[in-house]
Scaffold this active site. Sequence first.
Site, PDB file in Angstrom:
ATOM      1  N   ASP A  66     -51.672 -35.609  53.634  1.00 17.55           N
ATOM      2  CA  ASP A  66     -53.010 -35.342  53.084  1.00 17.55           C
ATOM      3  C   ASP A  66     -53.189 -33.834  52.896  1.00 17.55           C
ATOM      4  OD1 ASP A  66     -53.540 -38.030  53.269  1.00 17.55           O
ATOM      5  OD2 ASP A  66     -54.955 -37.872  54.920  1.00 17.55           O
ATOM      6  N   ARG A  74     -50.221 -37.166  44.932  1.00 18.34           N
ATOM      7  CA  ARG A  74     -51.517 -37.845  44.788  1.00 18.34           C
ATOM      8  C   ARG A  74     -52.546 -36.821  44.295  1.00 18.34           C
ATOM      9  NH1 ARG A  74     -53.869 -38.546  50.346  1.00 18.34           N
ATOM     10  NH2 ARG A  74     -52.383 -40.231  50.620  1.00 18.34           N
TER      11      ARG A  74
HETATM   12  P1  FAD Z   1     -66.409 -39.945  42.706  1.00 15.83           P
HETATM   13  O1  FAD Z   1     -66.298 -38.728  41.857  1.00 15.83           O
HETATM   14  O2  FAD Z   1     -66.988 -39.800  44.081  1.00 15.83           O
HETATM   15  O3  FAD Z   1     -67.210 -41.051  41.935  1.00 15.83           O
HETATM   16  C1  FAD Z   1     -66.947 -41.310  40.562  1.00 15.83           C
HETATM   17  C2  FAD Z   1     -67.256 -42.751  40.246  1.00 15.83           C
HETATM   18  O4  FAD Z   1     -66.378 -43.617  40.997  1.00 15.83           O
HETATM   19  C3  FAD Z   1     -68.642 -43.175  40.625  1.00 15.83           C
HETATM   20  O5  FAD Z   1     -69.596 -42.821  39.656  1.00 15.83           O
HETATM   21  C4  FAD Z   1     -68.465 -44.687  40.743  1.00 15.83           C
HETATM   22  O6  FAD Z   1     -68.415 -45.274  39.465  1.00 15.83           O
HETATM   23  C5  FAD Z   1     -67.090 -44.805  41.375  1.00 15.83           C
HETATM   24  N1  FAD Z   1     -67.208 -44.864  42.839  1.00 15.83           N
HETATM   25  C6  FAD Z   1     -66.963 -43.864  43.722  1.00 15.83           C
HETATM   26  N2  FAD Z   1     -67.186 -44.279  44.991  1.00 15.83           N
HETATM   27  C7  FAD Z   1     -67.614 -45.555  44.891  1.00 15.83           C
HETATM   28  C8  FAD Z   1     -68.041 -46.536  45.846  1.00 15.83           C
HETATM   29  N3  FAD Z   1     -68.083 -46.278  47.147  1.00 15.83           N
HETATM   30  N4  FAD Z   1     -68.380 -47.742  45.404  1.00 15.83           N
HETATM   31  C9  FAD Z   1     -68.367 -48.030  44.081  1.00 15.83           C
HETATM   32  N5  FAD Z   1     -67.993 -47.149  43.117  1.00 15.83           N
HETATM   33  C10 FAD Z   1     -67.622 -45.927  43.530  1.00 15.83           C
HETATM   34  N6  FAD Z   1     -59.474 -35.606  49.372  1.00 15.83           N
HETATM   35  C11 FAD Z   1     -58.870 -34.494  49.847  1.00 15.83           C
HETATM   36  O7  FAD Z   1     -59.417 -33.390  49.726  1.00 15.83           O
HETATM   37  N7  FAD Z   1     -57.644 -34.575  50.471  1.00 15.83           N
HETATM   38  C12 FAD Z   1     -56.975 -35.752  50.594  1.00 15.83           C
HETATM   39  O8  FAD Z   1     -55.863 -35.774  51.160  1.00 15.83           O
HETATM   40  C13 FAD Z   1     -57.577 -36.918  50.062  1.00 15.83           C
HETATM   41  N8  FAD Z   1     -56.939 -38.113  50.109  1.00 15.83           N
HETATM   42  C14 FAD Z   1     -57.498 -39.194  49.490  1.00 15.83           C
HETATM   43  C15 FAD Z   1     -56.785 -40.385  49.446  1.00 15.83           C
HETATM   44  C16 FAD Z   1     -57.276 -41.477  48.742  1.00 15.83           C
HETATM   45  C17 FAD Z   1     -56.490 -42.741  48.683  1.00 15.83           C
HETATM   46  C18 FAD Z   1     -58.546 -41.372  48.072  1.00 15.83           C
HETATM   47  C19 FAD Z   1     -59.100 -42.517  47.290  1.00 15.83           C
HETATM   48  C20 FAD Z   1     -59.262 -40.207  48.146  1.00 15.83           C
HETATM   49  C21 FAD Z   1     -58.768 -39.118  48.859  1.00 15.83           C
HETATM   50  N9  FAD Z   1     -59.476 -37.922  48.947  1.00 15.83           N
HETATM   51  C22 FAD Z   1     -58.856 -36.809  49.462  1.00 15.83           C
HETATM   52  C23 FAD Z   1     -60.924 -37.869  48.558  1.00 15.83           C
HETATM   53  C24 FAD Z   1     -61.138 -37.356  47.155  1.00 15.83           C
HETATM   54  O9  FAD Z   1     -60.875 -35.983  47.092  1.00 15.83           O
HETATM   55  C25 FAD Z   1     -62.591 -37.593  46.680  1.00 15.83           C
HETATM   56  O10 FAD Z   1     -63.462 -36.868  47.513  1.00 15.83           O
HETATM   57  C26 FAD Z   1     -63.023 -39.039  46.696  1.00 15.83           C
HETATM   58  O11 FAD Z   1     -62.015 -39.898  46.301  1.00 15.83           O
HETATM   59  C27 FAD Z   1     -64.248 -39.211  45.738  1.00 15.83           C
HETATM   60  O12 FAD Z   1     -63.883 -38.999  44.396  1.00 15.83           O
HETATM   61  P2  FAD Z   1     -63.597 -40.214  43.389  1.00 15.83           P
HETATM   62  O13 FAD Z   1     -62.715 -39.702  42.306  1.00 15.83           O
HETATM   63  O14 FAD Z   1     -63.061 -41.364  44.164  1.00 15.83           O
HETATM   64  O15 FAD Z   1     -64.989 -40.686  42.829  1.00 15.83           O
END
Ligand code: FAD
Length: 278
Positions: A107, A158
């Site tokens: 991560d 990732r």
């Molecule tokens: P967002 O920008 O939060 O949301 C965009 C759209 O996605 C929303 O409008 C909605 O349509 C949909 N959505 C989002 N959440 C939901 C929900 N709960 N229910 C329904 N629809 C939803 N960050 C790091 O800094 N370091 C890491 O190592 C790291 N590892 C990760 C590993 C994985 C597998 C994932 C999924 C995320 C990780 N993250 C990590 C977090 C990442 O940086 C984001 O903060 C997080 O994923 C939110 O961004 P997003 O692109 O998912 O969607």
Amino acid sequence: MIPPIARNFVAGTTGPRALDHVADLNEDDVGGILNLLGEHYSKRPPADEDADEYVSLVDAIAESDLDCCISVKPSQIGLDVGDEVFVENLERIVTAADEHGIFTWVDMEDHDTTDVTLDAFEKLTLETDGNVGVCVQANLKRTPEDLERLADLPGKVRLVKGAYAPPKSIAYRDRARVTEIYKDLLEEMFQTFDDGIAVGSHDPAMIAHAKQLHDEYGTDFEVQMLMGVREDAQRDLARDGYRTWQYVPYGDKWFSYFYRRVRERKENALFAIRAVLS
Ligand code: FAD
């Protein structure tokens, strides 16, 4: 014991419980990425203990024959104690995992840890012929350059939007801007990577963009989402033939993780409450 309201987001307090959850995911062709909850240890013993737990976990994964890998936080295995402690523990975990053919993700945490994390990834992914992956954050202005370096290495990358709030001088803070940058970076990855692209996002627009880029450039990709978030979409993607992984946190430090999920999105709290009531 994890209260029912948190069980949507955390798979249990022990490795065996988390593996049971992965077995259920595998039924729907979704792979499991196990993460033992814990971060920012300021002393060496808990960092070593969590590294030990990961070493035992990869033995258990190998015995179970599940479609399952692991994801490790640098500050959980000693980065706040010293770079060398982190590298030593990561090497121990990756070596144990690689002996069983199990993949290890690293991560990405705060912006001041990016260099040491990428350096450790580079060393270990070369040593294991690509059995390691690393996360990069679209909100950091340095990421296009990092991706150029990573494109030439084996292993997987990732791409996430970024969960931390780095200073404005080195990062984009506006969410819409970060989303646009994410799309551009994804395109750069599809153009320059042979394989190993992981889309770490719940955003339907990012997933649609990745599918479109795959059709255009032919490069394979996988999707990764968190446990408890858009699980129907995870199953649909897997059913449609897209390689799909669920990031599955477990362990006794579940409270702060659950609290973060609820705080970042009120729908998560409502969803958890509905699941308890139904
Ligand atoms: P967002 O920008 O939060 O949301 C965009 C759209 O996605 C929303 O409008 C909605 O349509 C949909 N959505 C989002 N959440 C939901 C929900 N709960 N229910 C329904 N629809 C939803 N960050 C790091 O800094 N370091 C890491 O190592 C790291 N590892 C990760 C590993 C994985 C597998 C994932 C999924 C995320 C990780 N993250 C990590 C977090 C990442 O940086 C984001 O903060 C997080 O994923 C939110 O961004 P997003 O692109 O998912 O969607």
